[in-house]
Write a protein that holds these residues in place. Structure first.
Motif, PDB file in Angstrom:
ATOM      1  N   LEU A 128       0.790  -1.037   0.250  1.00  0.00           N
ATOM      2  CA  LEU A 128      -0.371   0.135  -0.061  1.00  0.00           C
ATOM      3  C   LEU A 128       0.723   1.140  -0.252  1.00  0.00           C
ATOM      4  O   LEU A 128       0.304   2.120  -1.069  1.00  0.00           O
ATOM      5  CB  LEU A 128      -1.274   0.567   1.214  1.00  0.00           C
ATOM      6  N   ASN A 129       1.455   1.309   0.720  1.00  0.00           N
ATOM      7  CA  ASN A 129       2.370   2.550   0.990  1.00  0.00           C
ATOM      8  C   ASN A 129       4.581   2.333   1.404  1.00  0.00           C
ATOM      9  O   ASN A 129       5.034   3.104   1.099  1.00  0.00           O
ATOM     10  CB  ASN A 129       2.216   3.286   2.098  1.00  0.00           C
ATOM     11  N   GLY A 130       4.514   1.155   0.814  1.00  0.00           N
ATOM     12  CA  GLY A 130       6.285   0.801   0.392  1.00  0.00           C
ATOM     13  C   GLY A 130       6.654   0.792   2.201  1.00  0.00           C
ATOM     14  O   GLY A 130       7.958   0.271   2.042  1.00  0.00           O
ATOM     15  N   LYS A 131       5.732   0.699   3.586  1.00  0.00           N
ATOM     16  CA  LYS A 131       6.555   0.141   4.464  1.00  0.00           C
ATOM     17  C   LYS A 131       5.957  -0.309   5.062  1.00  0.00           C
ATOM     18  O   LYS A 131       5.134  -1.679   4.709  1.00  0.00           O
ATOM     19  CB  LYS A 131       6.074   1.377   5.176  1.00  0.00           C
ATOM     20  N   LYS A 132       7.025  -1.613   5.261  1.00  0.00           N
ATOM     21  CA  LYS A 132       7.047  -2.973   6.292  1.00  0.00           C
ATOM     22  C   LYS A 132       6.197  -2.606   7.988  1.00  0.00           C
ATOM     23  O   LYS A 132       7.040  -2.686   8.538  1.00  0.00           O
ATOM     24  CB  LYS A 132       7.837  -4.092   5.956  1.00  0.00           C
TER      25      LYS A 132
END
Length: 369
Positions: free
Chosen positions: A303-307
């Motif tokens: 969704l936003n590139g954050k894990k």
């Protein structure tokens, strides 16, 4: 004399000067800057189409293609005043919808000023429906209607679990916010406010994460729901403590393990079923068809590139997609983008596991009899 054909094509850097001039000509407020237009020409998650007559730029349409979802949003649409009333806006919209569908997006959403009756009429004729409203949405304090259209044919057999939407008020309370939506979908009087949101977080938190505030444990969320009169069960694919991936401190791991064991013991005492299993979409569909509310733990990477682990509420499922109410609104998002978000089944199956341990977890709520 034949009129020149309207040419619709993807914007290129050479269009920047004309796009910027058209923007200034068409809008008195909420304008896109030259820098923004340059960004959208090259940005992989946007689609900027130009409309030209005999080489002259007479209009453009801009779609924002949300990463990891099947939702596109009409960000801006402009036609030069000299060429309005010639069907250019309709042709731009139609081409944007076609391209969105070809790229795999299912919905196009937009906002339009309530006083802009001509645009509203166009959108309605093209099949858009009003599903919400924003007060004081624009810089001039005008209200906006929210409209949506499915640009790919969906099954009429979709299983839905309608739910009100609630925006989390902190960066760490996605679990409580999702639980509040779930409870309100069963009992509309249970939505609550930030007080309830923080109260549930205190009850369900694991205390620590890799950094910052702790995440909410599925057992903790189920217990919080049970204390408020709902029946709950949990599906999780591990028997051990969760969220330990990336936690380096031995003390933190020891405390998180202790919290896990306390939650587990209380679930057993309160007869809350815990199923050790991977997420099965067929089972999710069955729960939804029975009127249950289903919270899912996902990884936000797609969704936003954050894990990061993140709780959402599943609000529907069909043969193409799952639909989510996401309580978190990113800086570049609008709340409209976080409600009934379509996620392709294949994408969801990649999002539903978190961390090196491939953790998956669901919390299921239903009426207590």
């Amino acid at each position: 004399m034949l009129q020149p054909a309207l040419v619709l094509e993807k914007a290129v850097p050479q269009d920047l000067n004309d796009l910027s001039a058209l923007e200034q000509q068409c809008f008195s407020a909420d304008k896109l800057s030259r820098r923004q237009l340059k960004h959208y020409i090259n940005f992989e998650h946007s689609l900027l189409l130009t409309a030209k007559l005999a080489g002259e730029l007479v209009g453009y349409g801009l779609l924002w293609l949300h990463q990891g979802t099947r939702l596109a949003r009409l960000y801006s649409l402009a036609v030069s005043p000299q060429h309005q009333g010639q069907g250019i806006a309709r042709q731009l919209m139609s081409e944007l919808e076609t391209k969105a569908g070809e790229f795999g997006w299912l919905y196009v959403r937009l906002e339009v000023a309530k006083r802009n009756t001509s645009a509203i009429g166009l959108y309605k004729r093209m099949g858009y429906r009003v599903f919400g409203e924003y007060q004081n949405y624009y810089a001039d304090q005008d209200d906006a209607l929210r409209m949506q259209k499915c640009v790919r044919k969906l099954s009429k057999q979709a299983v839905l679990h309608p739910a009100l939407w609630y925006q989390q008020t902190t960066e760490f309370t996605c679990g409580p916010a999702s639980l509040m939506m779930a409870m309100a979908s069963i009992d509309s009087g249970c939505m609550g406010d930030q007080i309830l949101e923080l109260q549930i977080w205190r009850e369900a938190t694991t205390i620590f994460m890799t950094a910052g505030h702790g995440g909410c444990h599925p057992f903790g969320l189920a217990l919080a729901a049970e204390r408020r009169g709902f029946a709950a069960e949990v599906a999780v694919n591990t028997s051990g403590p969760i969220f330990l991936d990336g936690v380096r401190s031995a003390q933190k791991k020891q405390i998180m393990t202790l919290v896990h064991e306390q939650f587990q013991q209380e679930c057993e005492y309160r007869d809350i079923p815990i199923h050790q299993t991977d997420v099965q979409l067929a089972q999710v569909e069955k729960w939804l068809s029975q009127g249950s509310a289903v919270l899912a733990l996902i990884s936000t990477y797609r969704l936003n590139g954050k894990k990061a682990p993140h709780w959402v509420l599943i609000t529907g499922i069909d043969e193409l997609c799952l639909y989510l109410n996401d309580p978190d609104v990113e800086d570049n998002q609008n709340p409209i983008d976080c409600q009934q978000v379509p996620i392709a089944r294949a994408d969801f199956e990649k999002m539903i596991t978190f961390g090196a341990s491939k953790l998956s977890a669901l919390v299921v709520l239903y009426e207590s009899f």
